[in-house]
Design a protein around this motif. Structure first.
Motif, short mmCIF file in Angstrom:
data_model
loop_
_atom_site.label_atom_id
_atom_site.label_comp_id
_atom_site.label_asym_id
_atom_site.label_seq_id
_atom_site.Cartn_x
_atom_site.Cartn_y
_atom_site.Cartn_z
N ARG A 197 0.82 -1.19 -0.01
CA ARG A 197 -0.14 0.18 -0.19
C ARG A 197 0.92 1.11 -0.08
N PRO A 213 -0.48 9.23 0.84
CA PRO A 213 0.03 10.43 -0.05
C PRO A 213 1.24 10.96 -0.01
N VAL A 221 -3.67 3.06 -7.74
CA VAL A 221 -3.41 4.28 -7.08
C VAL A 221 -2.60 5.32 -8.10
N LEU A 263 -4.84 6.28 -10.75
CA LEU A 263 -5.69 7.66 -10.45
C LEU A 263 -4.76 8.87 -10.27
N ARG A 307 -7.17 14.48 -4.99
CA ARG A 307 -7.14 13.26 -6.13
C ARG A 307 -6.11 12.39 -5.36
N ALA A 367 -7.13 8.72 -4.60
CA ALA A 367 -6.35 7.44 -5.21
C ALA A 367 -5.90 6.68 -4.09
N VAL A 368 -5.21 6.99 -2.99
CA VAL A 368 -4.79 6.43 -1.85
C VAL A 368 -5.85 5.58 -1.12
N THR A 393 -8.47 4.11 -2.23
CA THR A 393 -8.99 2.98 -2.84
C THR A 393 -8.13 1.74 -2.26
N GLN A 394 -7.16 1.83 -1.73
CA GLN A 394 -6.67 0.65 -1.14
C GLN A 394 -7.00 0.22 0.15
N TYR A 395 -8.00 1.01 0.94
CA TYR A 395 -8.57 0.80 2.21
C TYR A 395 -9.49 -0.37 2.14
N THR A 396 -9.56 -1.23 3.07
CA THR A 396 -10.61 -2.09 3.22
C THR A 396 -11.81 -1.62 4.32
N ASP A 426 -10.55 -0.99 7.59
CA ASP A 426 -9.93 0.39 7.72
C ASP A 426 -10.90 1.52 7.89
N ASP A 477 -17.34 0.90 -5.46
CA ASP A 477 -16.08 1.80 -5.84
C ASP A 477 -16.55 3.08 -5.44
N PRO A 478 -15.50 3.73 -4.93
CA PRO A 478 -15.53 5.28 -4.82
C PRO A 478 -15.66 6.10 -5.79
N PRO A 483 -6.49 9.18 4.70
CA PRO A 483 -5.19 9.75 3.90
C PRO A 483 -5.44 11.16 4.14
N GLU A 484 -3.95 11.72 4.25
CA GLU A 484 -4.06 13.18 4.32
C GLU A 484 -4.60 14.06 2.93
N ASP A 495 -11.03 16.54 -12.64
CA ASP A 495 -10.79 15.64 -11.60
C ASP A 495 -11.96 15.65 -10.50
N LYS A 548 -21.01 -1.47 -8.99
CA LYS A 548 -20.63 -2.29 -10.17
C LYS A 548 -21.13 -3.53 -9.94
#
Lengths: 93, 882
Positions: A44, A47, A79, A82, B24, B28-29, B31-34, B37, B109-110, B170-171, B193, B447
Motif C-alpha cells: 500500500r 499520499p 493508485v 488515478l 485526487r 487514489a490512496v 482506494t486501497q482501504y478495506t 480500515d 467503488d468510490p 489519507p491526508e 478531476d 458495479k
C-alpha cells in the motif's frame, strides 16, 4: 556511440516507502543511470509516497533516464493510475 | 448571467489546482482501504462530532444568525449519531451485496473527488453528515460552504478531518474553501478531476451544479403542504406541527408551510394552536405578514426573516403578539402569487387553509406542492388509510410523512425508518436526479459483476408415443364416449379411416370430419369446433399429414378454450418463457388429442406447433405452445406405405432438415442432440431405401420413426435459417416445403460451418460449435475426414449425394424458374426470410446480404457450396475458440 547501461536496482522498503523513494531521488540527483525500483514488498502507498513518486518522475524526465517499477501490485498500480503517474514510469513484471 | 471561471487569477487557479491535486491523491490512496480500515476511521469521527455538537451549533448561530442553538446542536447529533447508526453495519467497500441465485455480485467503488456545497440553514450538521458519508465510501471532498457560514463549516471540516487522519484516513481527504467566490465554485464544478458535485443549497447552487455537465446530487426547494384530515389525532398533529415548524426556527426545508384543514375541525385546530402558544392572525395581520415577509417583486421569502423567531418577525413588521409566541399562523384563501404566504417560508410563519371537502383539500395540497415544492416533502395527518394512500398517490414528493412532524420526519431515523440524511433528493420535479434521502449509496459507483448463467432449458414430448407396425391398435386403450376423427378425403378413400375406426373401443360414438388437405384457416377450425361441441367429443383423432394434425390442434384449443384468440396467440416471440402472449389455461371442455401421422416428415404428431392460413392478411401464421402438443402420438408405418416417391423424398428431406437444424441450434442440448443425431443416421440409411423400395416395411418404419424423433429434437431446439429460406421461397414460387428445404440444405450447412460474420448470442454454448457439430454428424455417418473442415465437406457431399439419389433438382434454375423472375423476387424473398422467426435459433446470424447470397447459391445449385469464402483460407479452428 551509445552505451548499454545496467539500471540501478533498488528495493523499496514496505515499512518506509516514502523514505526509500526519497533515497532514490537523492541517488537520481547524483547520477545519470536508469533506475529500477522493486515494489514487490509494497502492499500500500500513502499520499506522502505519492508526492515523492511525482518528484521522482520529474527528476527522471529532467535527466532523461528511465525509471522502471517492478512487482507493483494491482492496488498500488490503481493508485498510480488515478494519480496519473503510470505514464511516467515503465513497469516490469 | 453565467459565472465565468476564466476571470480567476493565475494564483487563484494554482490554489484551486492544488486543492484538487491533493484531493485526487488522497482519493487514489483511499482506494486501497478495506472495509475494516474505513469503519475504524468512521467511529472516532462520529464521536468527535458528537463531542463538538454544541460548540459547532454555537459557532453556526454566531456566524449565520439563523436558527436555535439547541436545535442546531440536536441536528449535529442527528448528523453524527443517527447517521452512524444507519451506516455502521453497511458494507461500502468491495463486495457489498451478493445474489448467488442470479450470479450477480455488487461491488462498491468510490467516486474519487466530490465537490460539496453546504447551506447556510444547516451548515455544520450538513458538513458532519457529508464527512461521515465520504469516509465510509472512501471519497475525498472539497467543501464549499455558503459564504455566510464559512467559518463554522471550516471548523466542522477541521474537526472531522483531524479525527479521520488521526485514525488512518489519507491526508488531504477533506479540504474546505475559504474566502471563495462563485467563480471558484464554477472552476471546481467544471474540473475534470471532480467526479461528483453534491449541492445542498439554494436553487442557484443546485442549478449551477446540474449545469456543469458533471454528475450531481442536488436538493430542490421545498414548499411542504400538510393535509390535516378530520379523523386525525388532533392533539398529536398540532404538537407535531409546532415542533416541526419551530425546529431551528423553521430552517429545515422539509418543514410545514401550509396546513390544509378540514372544515369540520378547522376551528378546533386553530384553538389548539392558540392554546399551545401560537398567534392566530386575523385577516389584516395575515395581509401584513404577506406584504412583509414575502418579497412582493419576486414572490419569495425575505432573507431577513429566514431562521428568525416568531416574536422577532412580529416585532420587525409591527405585529403585536404575546411574549414567547411560537408560531405566527395566517389563514390563506388560495395558492399562488395573489396569496403570498402560500410559498416556502423558512421561518415560523405557517399558512392555514379551510377546506370544505377531501377533494378540495387534496387539490389545495397539490397546488401548494406545485408552488415551488415539487418532489420535496408533504405531510398528512389522518387515521383513514384510504386517504393516506390517495395523498401518497397524488402528491409529488420524495418523502410523504404520515402522522409525524415534516422536518424531523423527513430527516429520517427519528419518527420513521427512512434513511437519515441532511440532503433531500427531489426527483425530476425538483430538478434532481434522485428522490432519495441522499445517503452513502449515492456516494458510490456500484458495479455489478454478472456471471454467465445458463438459461433453464427443457425437453418436452407427448405423454405417450406408440410406434412400429400396427401401433394403431393401442387406440383400444383410450376410453371415449364420443370421438371425432379429423382427416382428409384421401385417407377416407384409401381406407385408413376404416382401420382407425376398427380400433376405437366399441362403446365409443365415432364421427368423421373430413377437411381439405391444406393448411387450415379459421373457418375450417371453427367448423371442427362446432362438430366437437355438437357431439360433446372427449377425444379427437387426427389422421393425416401435418395440415390435418395442425387443424386438429387448433380445433382442440378453441374447443377447450373458446375465448382463445388465434391471431393474438400467433404473436411473435423470442423466448418461449418470456413471451408476451399466454395460452389459456382455463378450459371449458377437455378432449384427448391422438395424432396419427400419414407422412414421414413434419412430425406434427409430437410438435407444439400449428400452422394456419390467415386469409384476411394473406399469410401463414405459426402458433407455438406446448399445450398444442398432442396427448398421444401413433407412429404406425402402415399409414405411410402408400406414399408416392415424390412425397417420400420431400417429406424425408424435411425430416433431415429438422434434424440437421436442431443439431446445430443455439437452443440445442444433450437431450435434443441425441434425437437429432439418431434421426440423421436413420434418414441417411433408410430414406434412399424407402424411396427406391416403397414396399420395404423396415425402411418405411425407420423413416417414420426418424420423422418423429427429428420432430422431438426440433420441438425443443427449434429449427434454423434453412427453414426461413424455404418458407419464403416455397410460398413465393409454390414449391412444396420439403423440396424447398432440400434446395437450400447444402448451402446452409456450408454457411453455418464457416466463420460467422455475426455471431448469434447463445448463453448456453461455449464458443461457436456449429462446424464441430456437423463434423460429429459426419463421424456418426462414417464419412471420414481428418479435420473438422474435411468432415464438414464430407457431410455436404453426402447430403448432395442423398439429394441426387432422391432426384431432387440440383438448383432452383433447374426447376424452371428464370433468372429474371428470381432476381425480381429476391428483395421480397430476403425480406420475408429475415422476418421469419425460424432463423432466431440458427447458430449464425444471417445478414440480409448473406440471405441474398444463400438464395443465389441455391439458384446456382449444388456443387457451388463451399465451407468458407474462397478468400478465406484459414480453417475454422484457427479462428474459433475450441
Amino acid at each position: 556511440m551509445t552505451m548499454t547501461t545496467v539500471p540501478a536496482y533498488l528495493e523499496i522498503d514496505a515499512d518506509q516507502v516514502s523514505e526509500s523513494l526519497q533515497r532514490v531521488c537523492e541517488k537520481l540527483t547524483a547520477s545519470h543511470d536508469d533506475v529500477c525500483l522493486d515494489f514487490a514488498n509494497v502492499r500500500r502507498i500513502g499520499p506522502d509516497s505519492l508526492k515523492v513518486m511525482e518528484k521522482l518522475a520529474g527528476l527522471a524526465e529532467e535527466k532523461a533516464v528511465k525509471a522502471s517499477l517492478r512487482g507493483v501490485n494491482v492496488n498500488v498500480y490503481r493508485v498510480l493510475k488515478l494519480a496519473r503517474l503510470t505514464s511516467r514510469f515503465s513497469f516490469l513484471s | 448571467m453565467p459565472v465565468n471561471a476564466a476571470n480567476l487569477s493565475e494564483e487563484r487557479v494554482a490554489y484551486l489546482e492544488g486543492l484538487v491535486s491533493q484531493a485526487r491523491a488522497a482519493a487514489a490512496v483511499f482506494t486501497q482501504y478495506t472495509q475494516e480500515d474505513v469503519d475504524h476511521i468512521v467511529k472516532p469521527m462520529v464521536l468527535a462530532g458528537l463531542e463538538q455538537a454544541q460548540y459547532l451549533a454555537r459557532l453556526a448561530i454566531e456566524e449565520t444568525k439563523l436558527g436555535v442553538v439547541e436545535d442546531k446542536a440536536i441536528k449535529n447529533m442527528v448528523a453524527t449519531e443517527f447517521v452512524y447508526d444507519y451506516v455502521k453495519d453497511k458494507r461500502t467497500v468491495g463486495v457489498i451485496r451478493e445474489f448467488p441465485e442470479r450470479g450477480v455480485v455488487e461491488v462498491a467503488d468510490p467516486i474519487g473527488v466530490i465537490f460539496s456545497l453546504t447551506p447556510i440553514t444547516n451548515p455544520t450538521s450538513t458538513v458532519l453528515f457529508k464527512c461521515i458519508m465520504a469516509i465510509k465510501t472512501r471519497n475525498a471532498v472539497i467543501f464549499s460552504p455558503h459564504p455566510s457560514a464559512g467559518r463554522c463549516c471550516f471548523e466542522a471540516v477541521r474537526i472531522m478531518y483531524e479525527a479521520a487522519v488521526k485514525h488512518g484516513a489519507p491526508e488531504g481527504v477533506f479540504t474546505c474553501l475559504q474566502g471563495h467566490t462563485l467563480e471558484d465554485n464554477a472552476y471546481l464544478m467544471h474540473h475534470k478531476d471532480v467526479g461528483l458535485i453534491d449541492a445542498t443549497g439554494g436553487p442557484g447552487a443546485v442549478k449551477a451544479a446540474y449545469s456543469s455537465g458533471k454528475p450531481a446530487l442536488g436538493v430542490g426547494p421545498g414548499n411542504t403542504p400538510v393535509y390535516l384530515e378530520k379523523t386525525a389525532d388532533l392533539n398529536m398533529a398540532v404538537v407535531d406541527i409546532i415542533t416541526s415548524k419551530t425546529f431551528d426556527n423553521g430552517t429545515i426545508c422539509a418543514s410545514e408551510q401550509t396546513v390544509v384543514i378540514d372544515d369540520g375541525i378547522y376551528d378546533r385546530v386553530l384553538t389548539k394552536f392558540a392554546e399551545l402558544g401560537c398567534h392566530i392572525c386575523n385577516e389584516d395581520e395575515a395581509a401584513l405578514l404577506g406584504r412583509t415577509v414575502i418579497d412582493p417583486k419576486t414572490g419569495f421569502m425575505q432573507p431577513m426573516a429566514v431562521g428568525q423567531k416568531a416574536t422577532d418577525i412580529a416585532r420587525m413588521i409591527g405585529l403585536s403578539v404575546k411574549p414567547n409566541t411560537k408560531l405566527l399562523i395566517a389563514p390563506i384563501h388560495g395558492v399562488g402569487r395573489e396569496h403570498p404566504l402560500s410559498v416556502e417560508k423558512l421561518f415560523p410563519v405557517l399558512a392555514v387553509y379551510r377546506a370544505q371537502s377531501v377533494d378540495e383539500a387534496m387539490k389545495v395540497c397539490i397546488d401548494v406542492n406545485h408552488a415551488g415544492g415539487l418532489g420535496h416533502t408533504a405531510v398528512v395527518f389522518s387515521r383513514n388509510e384510504a386517504i393516506i394512500q390517495k395523498f401518497g398517490e397524488v402528491i409529488n414528493a420524495g418523502r410523504i410523512i404520515v402522522n409525524s412532524p415534516g422536518s424531523i420526519g423527513a430527516l429520517g431515523g427519528v419518527y420513521n425508518d427512512m434513511v437519515p440524511t441532511f440532503s433531500f433528493g427531489c426527483g425530476t420535479g425538483g430538478g434532481n436526479s434522485t428522490t432519495d434521502n441522499v445517503n452513502v449509496y449515492n456516494y458510490l459507483n456500484i458495479k455489478r459483476v454478472a456471471r454467465r448463467t445458463q438459461a433453464h432449458m427443457w425437453f418436452r414430448i407427448p405423454n405417450q408415443i406408440y410406434f412400429n407396425i400396427n401401433a394403431v391398435e393401442n387406440l383400444r386403450h383410450f376410453p371415449s364416449r364420443s370421438t371425432i376423427i379429423i382427416t382428409n378425403p384421401a385417407m377416407e378413400q384409401i381406407g385408413h379411416v376404416d382401420i382407425v375406426r376398427r380400433y376405437v373401443p366399441a362403446e365409443t360414438l365415432v364421427h368423421v370430419s373430413v377437411i381439405p388437405d391444406a393448411e387450415p384457416d379459421i373457418t375450417i377450425v371453427m367448423q371442427g369446433v362446432e362438430a366437437l361441441n355438437f357431439y360433446k367429443a372427449d377425444q379427437i383423432i387426427a389422421l393425416g399429414g401435418g395440415s390435418v394434425i395442425d387443424a386438429a390442434k387448433l380445433m382442440k384449443l378453441k374447443y377447450e378454450s373458446p375465448e382463445a384468440d388465434l391471431q393474438e396467440l400467433a404473436a411473435p416471440f423470442l423466448d418461449l418463457r418470456k413471451r408476451v402472449v399466454q395460452y389459456p389455461t382455463n378450459k371449458t371442455s377437455n378432449a384427448r388429442l391422438v395424432a396419427i401421422s400419414t407422412t414421414s416428415g413434419t412430425g406434427s404428431e409430437v410438435t407444439p406447433f400449428a400452422v394456419m392460413t390467415d386469409k384476411q392478411h394473406g399469410r401463414k401464421v405459426t402458433l407455438a405452445d406446448y399445450s398444442l402438443s398432442p396427448d398421444v402420438a401413433i407412429v404406425d408405418p402402415q399409414f405411410v406405405m402408400s406414399m408416392p416417391k415424390g412425397l417420400t423424398a420431400d417429406t424425408g428431406i424435411d425430416c433431415l432438415t429438422h434434424a440437421l437444424e436442431a443439431g446445430v441450434s443455439i437452443f440445442g442440448s444433450p437431450y435434443t442432440d441425441s434425437n437429432a443425431m439418431q434421426a440423421i443416421r436413420l434418414v441417411f440409411r433408410y430414406l434412399p431405401i424407402s424411396y427406391e423400395h416403397p414396399e420395404n416395411e423396415e425402411a418405411r418404419g425407420m423413416m417414420h420413426n426418424a420423422a418423429c424423433i427429428a420432430a422431438i429434437a426440433f420441438s425443443n431446439a427449434s429449427v434454423g435459417v434453412n427453414h426461413a429460406l424455404a418458407h419464403a421461397f416455397g410460398a413465393r414460387f409454390g414449391v412444396a416445403h420439403g423440396r424447398a428445404n432440400a434446395l437450400m440444405l447444402p448451402h446452409v450447412i456450408a454457411f453455418n460451418a464457416a466463420v460467422p460474420t455475426k455471431f448469434m448470442p447463445s448463453p448456453n454454448q461455449r464458443g461457436y460449435i456449429a462446424h464441430k457439430k456437423y463434423a460429429m454428424m459426419a463421424d456418426l455417418l462414417g464419412l471420414g475426414g481428418k479435420t473438422v473442415e474435411e468432415k464438414v465437406q464430407n457431410l455436404i457431399a453426402a447430403t448432395e449425394h442423398l439429394l441426387d439419389q432422391l432426384a431432387v433438382p440440383r438448383s432452383i434454375a433447374e426447376m424452371g424458374i428464370s433468372r429474371e423472375d428470381f432476381e425480381r423476387a429476391i428483395p421480397d424473398l430476403v425480406k420475408t426470410a429475415f422476418d421469419d422467426p425460424s432463423w432466431r435459433s440458427n447458430p449464425r446470424m444471417p445478414l440480409l446480404s448473406e440471405l441474398t447470397e444463400l438464395f443465389w447459391s441455391a439458384y446456382r445449385g449444388r456443387g457451388a457450396a463451399k465451407t468458407a469464402d474462397a478468400a478465406q483460407k484459414k480453417t475454422v479452428d484457427e479462428w474459433l475458440c475450441v
